[in-house]
Design a protein around this motif. Structure first.
Motif, short mmCIF file in Angstrom:
data_model
loop_
_atom_site.label_atom_id
_atom_site.label_comp_id
_atom_site.label_asym_id
_atom_site.label_seq_id
_atom_site.Cartn_x
_atom_site.Cartn_y
_atom_site.Cartn_z
N LEU A 74 7.78 -15.44 9.23
CA LEU A 74 8.55 -14.29 10.04
C LEU A 74 9.31 -13.59 8.91
O LEU A 74 9.26 -12.38 9.03
N LEU A 75 9.80 -14.04 7.87
CA LEU A 75 10.56 -13.41 6.77
C LEU A 75 9.51 -12.59 6.14
O LEU A 75 10.01 -11.32 5.85
N GLU A 76 8.13 -12.74 5.99
CA GLU A 76 7.19 -12.00 5.28
C GLU A 76 6.97 -10.97 6.27
O GLU A 76 6.32 -9.84 5.75
N GLU A 77 6.96 -11.35 7.53
CA GLU A 77 6.57 -9.98 8.63
C GLU A 77 7.55 -8.93 8.51
O GLU A 77 7.25 -7.87 9.00
N THR A 78 8.60 -9.39 8.13
CA THR A 78 9.55 -8.29 8.28
C THR A 78 9.63 -7.54 6.89
O THR A 78 10.57 -6.69 6.77
N ASP A 79 9.13 -7.79 5.91
CA ASP A 79 8.88 -7.11 4.51
C ASP A 79 7.67 -6.29 4.40
O ASP A 79 6.45 -6.55 4.26
N TYR A 80 7.94 -4.97 5.04
CA TYR A 80 7.04 -4.16 5.32
C TYR A 80 6.16 -3.46 4.17
O TYR A 80 5.25 -3.09 4.09
N ASP A 81 7.00 -3.68 2.90
CA ASP A 81 6.33 -3.35 1.51
C ASP A 81 5.02 -4.30 1.40
O ASP A 81 4.18 -4.00 0.89
N LEU A 82 5.63 -5.74 1.70
CA LEU A 82 4.49 -6.58 1.43
C LEU A 82 3.21 -6.41 2.50
O LEU A 82 1.94 -6.60 2.23
N GLU A 83 3.58 -6.09 3.67
CA GLU A 83 2.49 -5.91 4.66
C GLU A 83 1.54 -4.74 4.25
O GLU A 83 0.38 -4.88 4.26
N VAL A 84 2.04 -3.54 3.68
CA VAL A 84 1.35 -2.51 3.32
C VAL A 84 0.39 -2.94 2.10
O VAL A 84 -1.09 -2.64 2.21
N ARG A 85 0.91 -3.79 1.23
CA ARG A 85 -0.05 -4.42 0.22
C ARG A 85 -0.94 -5.18 0.36
O ARG A 85 -2.14 -5.07 0.33
N ARG A 86 -0.63 -5.97 1.57
CA ARG A 86 -1.63 -6.95 2.21
C ARG A 86 -2.65 -6.23 2.80
O ARG A 86 -3.98 -6.53 2.95
N SER A 87 -2.20 -5.22 3.56
CA SER A 87 -3.21 -4.59 4.45
C SER A 87 -4.30 -3.97 3.80
O SER A 87 -5.54 -3.75 4.13
N ILE A 88 -3.66 -3.25 2.58
CA ILE A 88 -4.77 -2.73 1.88
C ILE A 88 -5.81 -3.54 1.03
O ILE A 88 -6.77 -3.13 1.10
N GLU A 89 -4.98 -4.65 0.76
CA GLU A 89 -5.87 -5.75 -0.05
C GLU A 89 -7.05 -6.16 1.08
O GLU A 89 -8.21 -6.42 0.76
N PHE A 90 -6.56 -6.58 2.21
CA PHE A 90 -7.43 -7.31 3.07
C PHE A 90 -8.41 -6.41 3.68
O PHE A 90 -9.46 -6.76 3.94
N SER A 91 -7.91 -5.22 4.09
CA SER A 91 -8.97 -4.22 4.66
C SER A 91 -10.03 -3.81 3.70
O SER A 91 -11.33 -3.52 3.93
N GLU A 92 -9.70 -3.56 2.33
CA GLU A 92 -10.74 -3.53 1.27
C GLU A 92 -11.60 -4.74 1.05
O GLU A 92 -12.74 -4.53 0.72
N ALA A 93 -11.06 -5.92 1.11
CA ALA A 93 -11.99 -6.99 1.05
C ALA A 93 -13.13 -7.27 2.14
O ALA A 93 -14.16 -7.60 2.11
N CYS A 94 -12.47 -6.57 3.55
CA CYS A 94 -13.30 -7.01 4.44
C CYS A 94 -13.93 -5.79 5.12
O CYS A 94 -14.81 -5.67 6.02
N LYS A 95 -14.13 -4.78 3.98
CA LYS A 95 -14.73 -3.44 4.57
C LYS A 95 -16.18 -3.45 5.04
O LYS A 95 -16.58 -2.64 5.54
N ASN A 96 -16.89 -4.39 4.36
CA ASN A 96 -18.30 -4.36 4.12
C ASN A 96 -18.85 -5.46 5.45
O ASN A 96 -20.11 -5.70 5.72
#
Length: 433
Positions: A191-213
């Motif tokens: 939950l502490l990670e979920e409230t860190d929106y800077d972290l979420e943006v970085r992960r969102s970009i990382e995971f969406s790029e990894a899963c884009k294909n």
């Protein structure tokens, strides 16, 4: 749904809300048992409904980690009575939103400007309000955007909220305190990670790029320059949430297509990335007009370390489960069996956990699996009912990683069951190289 003008943010305010709710729940029990004096055959349906309403209303006002717990429990259909599941499942899609003026103050405090000074347009009425934050539609330079704004005080209240949730959890789940603490400590970390929106943006970009294909999956584009530690800006994805989608009576072919996209999305992450989007509630997905799966939230990510991944997935994807000594070795590595256990206890836990693993592994046991058949889920729920009555399972067993891995996979299984999907399960398989 009437907007909230404020959220209790201090420990005293939030504690008072829990105490008030505790009195309401206590009153419901008194009322129930008074009625039962005159009607000994009275069941608990009305009691559960009254308690579910009071607890959910309280958690909705508190938002944050308190409401997130309700959201998580709503996915565990074999843990809570149906009244709780039905009421708590509202948090998967829509909780009471914050008022416009409070949104402006929150935005200004965290971003330094009011939203209308940043975007060409900004709708103060939220399109979706959930546990950690709510989403507003905006436009900029001709693009339609989704702006997620975190509720005030959410991150600061997590530890105290989880302590306050304990009495409800003791009553609802019947766990030992040690087992509950293992659960709550892991939940607090995520939950502490979920409230860190800077972290979420970085992960969102990382995971969406990894899963884009991956086939039939789309992700929004994220805008770090328009995001911060309490605000995330991304492209707006049009689409329907799962319940809305199913109300359109989609063809089974389309449901299978969406289900396959979900299966591939989760298993690619687990087995290729060794980290997974660990929040598979339906509110995090959309089915787009182009009949693709849209993934709109990467707030909760669970990493799978080798010392968990290898013994756990070797049990479900190799012949290890058919060799008692190898199975016991894996169970010990996963702390499901202790060096302090007697031979009789070792045999008891071996039998019980082997049954659980074999249930979990059924979708992996052939190249396709039909999630529409209720027998699989009946067996899972029957197993849950059985172990809930066994005193040996009131103590903490297993490494902490089980909490989110089980939640992720059984959450995935449940969505696939709702879709009545038949899935090719051999697209992304466990491997240990």
């Amino acid at each position: 749904m009437k907007p909230q003008e404020s959220i209790p943010t201090t420990k005293v305010q939030r504690s008072a809300k829990f105490v008030k709710t505790g009195f309401q729940v206590g009153g419901n029990y008194i009322k129930h048992y008074s009625k039962k004096l005159f009607n000994p055959n009275l069941d608990d349906k009305e009691l559960n409904e009254d308690n579910a309403i009071d607890i959910y209303n309280s958690l909705s006002e508190l938002k944050g980690s308190a409401l997130k717990i309700a959201q998580m429990l709503s996915m565990d259909k074999n843990i809570l009575p149906k009244s709780y599941v039905d009421r708590f499942s509202q948090s998967q899609y829509n909780a009471p939103p914050l008022s416009g003026p409070l949104i402006v103050r929150t935005f200004t405090k965290n971003f330094g400007k009011s939203p209308e000074k940043i975007f060409d347009s900004f709708n103060l009425k939220s399109s979706n309000a959930a546990s950690i934050g709510q989403v507003h539609q905006a436009t900029l330079n001709g693009k339609k955007l989704a702006v997620k704004i975190q509720y005030p005080g959410v991150g600061d209240s997590i530890a105290s909220d989880l302590k306050l949730v304990k009495p409800f959890a003791f009553r609802l789940l019947g766990m030992s305190e040690k087992e509950l603490n293992v659960y709550i400590n892991e939940v607090q970390e995520r939950l502490l990670e979920e409230t860190d929106y800077d972290l979420e943006v970085r992960r969102s970009i990382e995971f969406s790029e990894a899963c884009k294909n991956l086939d039939n999956i789309v992700f929004p584009k994220y805008y770090p320059e328009l995001s911060g530690n309490r605000i995330i800006t991304m492209d707006w994805l049009d689409g329907l949430h799962l319940k809305e989608f199913l109300r359109t009576n989609p063809s089974q072919e389309l449901c299978n297509k969406i289900g396959q996209a979900l299966w591939d999305f989760y298993n690619f992450q687990q087995h290729e990335m060794r980290a997974v989007h660990a929040d598979p509630h339906p509110g995090n997905f959309l089915i787009t007009p182009e009949e693709k799966l849209g993934v709109i939230d990467f707030g909760c990510i669970k990493e799978l370390p080798d010392d968990f991944y290898v013994p756990f997935f070797s049990l479900i994807s190799t012949d290890v489960i058919n060799d008692k000594e190898l199975t016991l070795d894996a169970f010990r590595k996963l702390e499901m069996i202790s060096s302090k256990d007697t031979p009789a206890q070792v045999q008891f836990y071996y039998n019980s956990y082997k049954e659980m693993i074999e249930l979990f592994a059924k979708p992996y046991s052939s190249s396709t699996f039909d999630f529409s058949k209720p027998e699989f889920f009946d067996q899972i729920y029957a197993y849950g009912d059985k172990i809930a009555k066994i005193p040996e399972f009131k103590q903490a067993r297993g490494v902490k990683h089980f909490i989110y891995v089980n939640r992720t996979n059984f959450g995935l299984y449940t969505i696939l069951h709702d879709l009545k999907a038949t899935i090719k399960t051999d697209t992304y398989k466990p491997h240990f190289d």
